[in-house]
Structures are given as structure tokens and as C-alpha cells.
Motif scaffolding. Structure first.
Motif, mmCIF file in Angstrom:
data_model
loop_
_atom_site.group_PDB
_atom_site.id
_atom_site.type_symbol
_atom_site.label_atom_id
_atom_site.label_comp_id
_atom_site.label_asym_id
_atom_site.label_seq_id
_atom_site.Cartn_x
_atom_site.Cartn_y
_atom_site.Cartn_z
ATOM 1 N N SER A 1 -25.415 -4.326 -41.453
ATOM 2 C CA SER A 1 -26.625 -4.742 -42.076
ATOM 3 C C SER A 1 -27.510 -5.325 -43.212
ATOM 4 C CB SER A 1 -26.990 -2.612 -42.002
ATOM 5 O OG SER A 1 -26.359 -2.301 -41.376
ATOM 6 N N ILE A 2 -26.268 -5.551 -44.151
ATOM 7 C CA ILE A 2 -26.783 -6.690 -45.523
ATOM 8 C C ILE A 2 -26.792 -7.983 -44.230
ATOM 9 C CG2 ILE A 2 -25.506 -7.843 -46.588
ATOM 10 C CD1 ILE A 2 -24.779 -5.399 -47.699
ATOM 11 N N LEU A 3 -26.391 -8.430 -43.228
ATOM 12 C CA LEU A 3 -26.726 -9.547 -43.055
ATOM 13 C C LEU A 3 -27.779 -10.280 -41.609
ATOM 14 C CD1 LEU A 3 -22.696 -10.548 -42.047
ATOM 15 C CD2 LEU A 3 -23.787 -11.389 -43.974
ATOM 16 N N LYS A 4 -27.984 -8.817 -41.298
ATOM 17 C CA LYS A 4 -28.807 -8.641 -40.324
ATOM 18 C C LYS A 4 -30.275 -9.319 -41.239
ATOM 19 C CE LYS A 4 -28.884 -6.591 -36.722
ATOM 20 N NZ LYS A 4 -28.825 -5.075 -35.208
ATOM 21 N N ILE A 5 -30.650 -7.776 -42.389
ATOM 22 C CA ILE A 5 -31.742 -7.610 -43.143
ATOM 23 C C ILE A 5 -31.988 -9.311 -43.619
ATOM 24 C CG2 ILE A 5 -32.915 -6.811 -45.029
ATOM 25 C CD1 ILE A 5 -30.622 -4.569 -44.094
ATOM 26 N N ALA A 6 -30.231 -10.074 -44.571
ATOM 27 C CA ALA A 6 -30.824 -10.858 -45.269
ATOM 28 C C ALA A 6 -31.018 -12.382 -44.291
ATOM 29 C CB ALA A 6 -30.139 -11.592 -46.304
ATOM 30 N N SER A 7 -30.692 -12.177 -43.117
ATOM 31 C CA SER A 7 -31.162 -13.314 -42.150
ATOM 32 C C SER A 7 -32.489 -13.558 -41.456
ATOM 33 C CB SER A 7 -29.768 -13.041 -40.897
ATOM 34 O OG SER A 7 -28.810 -12.906 -41.157
ATOM 35 N N HIS A 8 -33.370 -12.574 -40.813
ATOM 36 C CA HIS A 8 -34.478 -12.032 -41.377
ATOM 37 C C HIS A 8 -35.411 -12.142 -42.149
ATOM 38 C CE1 HIS A 8 -37.592 -8.828 -39.766
ATOM 39 N NE2 HIS A 8 -37.703 -9.724 -39.679
ATOM 40 N N PRO B 1 -23.268 -16.251 -50.648
ATOM 41 C CA PRO B 1 -24.864 -17.512 -50.363
ATOM 42 C C PRO B 1 -24.132 -18.183 -49.024
ATOM 43 C CG PRO B 1 -24.057 -16.853 -52.812
ATOM 44 C CD PRO B 1 -23.161 -16.197 -51.882
ATOM 45 N N GLU B 2 -22.848 -18.115 -49.758
ATOM 46 C CA GLU B 2 -22.227 -19.844 -48.906
ATOM 47 C C GLU B 2 -21.931 -18.386 -46.622
ATOM 48 O OE1 GLU B 2 -20.320 -22.085 -48.461
ATOM 49 O OE2 GLU B 2 -21.377 -22.016 -51.007
ATOM 50 N N ILE B 3 -21.951 -17.462 -46.986
ATOM 51 C CA ILE B 3 -21.973 -17.148 -44.942
ATOM 52 C C ILE B 3 -23.666 -17.204 -45.413
ATOM 53 C CG2 ILE B 3 -21.966 -14.549 -44.310
ATOM 54 C CD1 ILE B 3 -19.865 -13.354 -46.023
ATOM 55 N N MET B 4 -24.728 -17.406 -45.834
ATOM 56 C CA MET B 4 -25.663 -17.316 -45.607
ATOM 57 C C MET B 4 -25.877 -18.780 -44.792
ATOM 58 S SD MET B 4 -26.462 -14.243 -45.498
ATOM 59 C CE MET B 4 -28.465 -14.185 -45.064
ATOM 60 N N LYS B 5 -25.916 -19.755 -45.718
ATOM 61 C CA LYS B 5 -25.714 -20.619 -45.286
ATOM 62 C C LYS B 5 -25.175 -21.415 -44.048
ATOM 63 C CE LYS B 5 -25.613 -25.441 -47.739
ATOM 64 N NZ LYS B 5 -24.063 -26.081 -49.288
ATOM 65 N N PHE B 6 -23.971 -20.610 -43.874
ATOM 66 C CA PHE B 6 -23.011 -20.907 -42.444
ATOM 67 C C PHE B 6 -24.220 -20.243 -41.256
ATOM 68 C CE2 PHE B 6 -20.365 -20.095 -39.359
ATOM 69 C CZ PHE B 6 -20.174 -21.108 -38.908
ATOM 70 N N ILE B 7 -24.268 -19.049 -41.999
ATOM 71 C CA ILE B 7 -25.703 -18.826 -40.346
ATOM 72 C C ILE B 7 -26.953 -19.712 -40.764
ATOM 73 C CG2 ILE B 7 -24.024 -16.691 -39.952
ATOM 74 C CD1 ILE B 7 -26.408 -14.879 -41.501
ATOM 75 N N HIS B 8 -27.485 -19.572 -41.343
ATOM 76 C CA HIS B 8 -28.916 -20.288 -41.719
ATOM 77 C C HIS B 8 -29.788 -20.911 -39.622
ATOM 78 C CE1 HIS B 8 -32.536 -20.976 -43.998
ATOM 79 N NE2 HIS B 8 -32.582 -22.566 -43.257
ATOM 80 N N PRO B 9 -28.500 -21.752 -39.487
ATOM 81 C CA PRO B 9 -28.914 -23.240 -38.229
ATOM 82 C C PRO B 9 -29.390 -21.863 -36.915
ATOM 83 C CG PRO B 9 -27.056 -23.949 -39.533
ATOM 84 C CD PRO B 9 -26.888 -22.704 -40.363
ATOM 85 N N ILE B 10 -28.565 -20.439 -37.111
ATOM 86 C CA ILE B 10 -28.766 -19.139 -36.094
ATOM 87 C C ILE B 10 -30.136 -19.029 -36.111
ATOM 88 C CG2 ILE B 10 -27.716 -17.543 -35.245
ATOM 89 C CD1 ILE B 10 -25.026 -17.925 -36.064
ATOM 90 N N ILE B 11 -30.168 -18.608 -37.975
ATOM 91 C CA ILE B 11 -31.623 -17.912 -37.874
ATOM 92 C C ILE B 11 -32.470 -19.142 -37.546
ATOM 93 C CG2 ILE B 11 -33.294 -17.160 -40.290
ATOM 94 C CD1 ILE B 11 -30.250 -16.803 -41.317
ATOM 95 N N GLU B 12 -32.569 -20.403 -37.138
ATOM 96 C CA GLU B 12 -33.603 -20.670 -36.388
ATOM 97 C C GLU B 12 -33.425 -21.354 -35.232
ATOM 98 O OE1 GLU B 12 -32.666 -24.509 -39.593
ATOM 99 O OE2 GLU B 12 -34.084 -24.125 -41.253
#
Length: 274
Positions: free
Chosen positions: A98-105, A252-263
Motif C-alpha cells: 500500500s505504501i509503495l502504491k500510494i507514494a508512486s501515485h 528514498p532509494e526504492i522510490m528512485k528505482f521505481i520512478h521510471p516505472i511511474i513514468e
């Protein structure tokens, strides 16, 4: 005559030796007496110095009088200490998913590739269940839409129905909602209170999660979970725990890694895919 002179000479030598011996003994005795006197003086001075030091140390410490303490008082203190050591009771738990989905969104519509003046809020649903102790477990999050820089709402209720069916299929229920405050902190605005009131009228334990993705800095998850007192029209944070393994320092590193997926981009490319 010669014998007499020799005898006298020997006698003189023996007297001299005796006198020398006595003088030596006297000098030796005097020296010993003097040394003893000096040693006594040094001993007295040293004793006084040690006594003085001990007196200072003793006087610096408070005199503690021991008295018998009632057994009941000891037990009460022990109980307090145990109570302090106990982990603070969590009011709600949220899954790592849930945390990763919300932060990614939240980051999808407010990131470094988008001009700051174009950042907008996002909104979604929270799905969960109650455990055997009646504590809420937020198991999943469902992104529903985005709005303006300061407001977001679910506009298409057809999507709400679709999400409701998906949540029910997982044997969960809608337990609240989430939205983002990109770069301007964690709180509940008047509009947020209005939305939360509607959710709590449907279910009194419904929660609101507010996330500011720019507070995810390795020391914070970047979000708070709130409930509201509908009578006083006030909101307050709930004590939450994370269900699963998540080191906040790694977030922060996890979010940085999945950021391309978000885009909508691949995380990495093979050399011949350039």
C-alpha cells in the motif's frame, strides 16, 4: 724500652680506632635519627593530604539514609517501568504494498520532471480488514484520480464501482481514502474534513491517509493516517505500524528505482535496446 714504645703506639692506635668508631656510630645514629624525623614529617603531611582528599570526596556526596520501603510501593514502581517498556499500541497497520502504491501515485503527478507549478494532488481508496483484536489492517491502495494543486476528488463513480468490486473480490472492504499534499506538509484541510466526514458516516472507523512524497527522506515514511471527531470537527493522527519488512532508510532509494516505472519507462534497458 722498645717494647714499651711499641705497646704505647699500639695502645694509641687502638684508642684512636675506638674514638673513630664511636664518632662514626654517633654520626650514623644522628643521620638515622634525622632520616626518621624527615620520614615522620613526610608521613604526617601525606596522611593530612589523604585525609583532606577523603573529606572532600565524602562531603561532595549526599548522605543517604536507608529506610524500609513498603512492598506495595516497590511493586507499583515495577509495574510502571514495565508499562513504559511496553510497545505503544498500534491503532492501525498498513502494508508495504500500500505504501509503495500510494507514494508512486503521488510522485507520478509531482516529480522533478514536471514544473512545480503543475504539481497536483492525487486521490485513491484504501482497502483493508479487521484482525482478531479489532485493529484495522490496510492491505491495499487503489489509485482513483488526480485534481488540482490543492484539491482532488473521485470524479468518475463508475471507477469507484469497479474498485469496490475488486476490493470485495479480495475479501476486503473500503476502510478509508488517501490523497497527497505535494511539498506542503501533512494535515487535514477543511475540504479534507468534509470528505472524511462522509467516509466516517458510512463506517465510524474509516481513516484518511495524507502523504507528502517530498518528506520521504530516509527518516520518515512521508505520510500520516488520520481520524476525525465529527462532533468537535477536529482531526487527529493515529499510531500506525507497518505490516511487513520495510526499512524507512531504504524508502528514498526504492522510490528512485521505481520512478521510471511511474513514468511508463523501463527500469533498465539492454545494450541493444538503446
Amino acid at each position: 724500652m722498645v717494647i714499651t714504645l711499641m705497646e704505647n703506639k699500639e695502645s694509641n692506635y687502638s684508642i684512636k680506632d675506638v674514638i673513630k668508631k664511636k664518632i662514626k656510630e654517633k654520626i650514623k645514629q644522628e643521620l638515622l635519627d634525622e632520616i626518621c624525623e624527615e620520614l615522620k614529617l613526610e608521613e604526617e603531611e601525606l596522611t593530612e593530604e589523604i585525609s583532606s582528599m577523603l573529606t572532600k570526596k565524602t562531603s561532595s556526596k549526599p548522605i543517604i539514609k536507608l529506610s524500609k520501603i513498603p512492598t506495595a510501593q516497590i511493586e507499583e514502581k515495577t509495574n510502571v517501568e514495565i508499562q513504559v517498556e511496553k510497545e505503544i499500541q498500534k491503532e492501525v497497520y498498513i502494508s508495504v504494498k500500500s505504501i509503495l502504491k500510494i507514494a508512486s501515485h503521488a510522485l507520478k503527478y509531482a516529480n522533478s520532471k514536471i514544473p512545480r507549478e503543475n504539481w497536483v494532488e492525487v486521490i485513491g481508496l484504501l482497502a483493508g480488514k479487521l484482525n482478531k483484536n479489532d485493529i484495522l489492517l490496510i492491505e491495499d491502495a487503489y489509485p482513483m484520480g488526480h485534481g488540482t494543486a490543492v484539491y482532488a476528488e473521485i470524479k468518475d463513480y463508475k471507477n469507484y464501482v469497479r474498485a469496490f468490486k475488486d476490493i470485495k473480490r479480495q475479501r476486503l472492504f473500503i476502510c478509508g481514502w488517501y490523497h497527497s499534499h505535494p511539498s506542503y506538509g501533512l494535515f487535514m484541510s477543511n475540504e479534507d474534513m468534509g470528505t472524511q466526514t462522509r467516509y466516517q458516516k458510512l463506517w465510524d472507523k474509516a481513516v484518511a491517509l495524507v502523504i507528502d512524497p517530498y518528506l520521504i527522506d530516509g527518516t520518515s515514511t512521508g505520510f500520516e493516517i488520520y481520524s476525525a471527531n465529527l462532533k468537535s470537527k477536529t482531526w487527529f493522527p493515529l499510531v500506525y505500524g507497518i505490516k511487513g519488512s520495510l526499512d524507512v532508510r531504504m524508502l528514498p532509494e526504492i522510490m528512485k528505482f521505481i520512478h521510471p516505472i511511474i513514468e511508463g519507462k523501463p527500469v533498465y534497458l539492454e545494450y541493444d535496446e538503446d
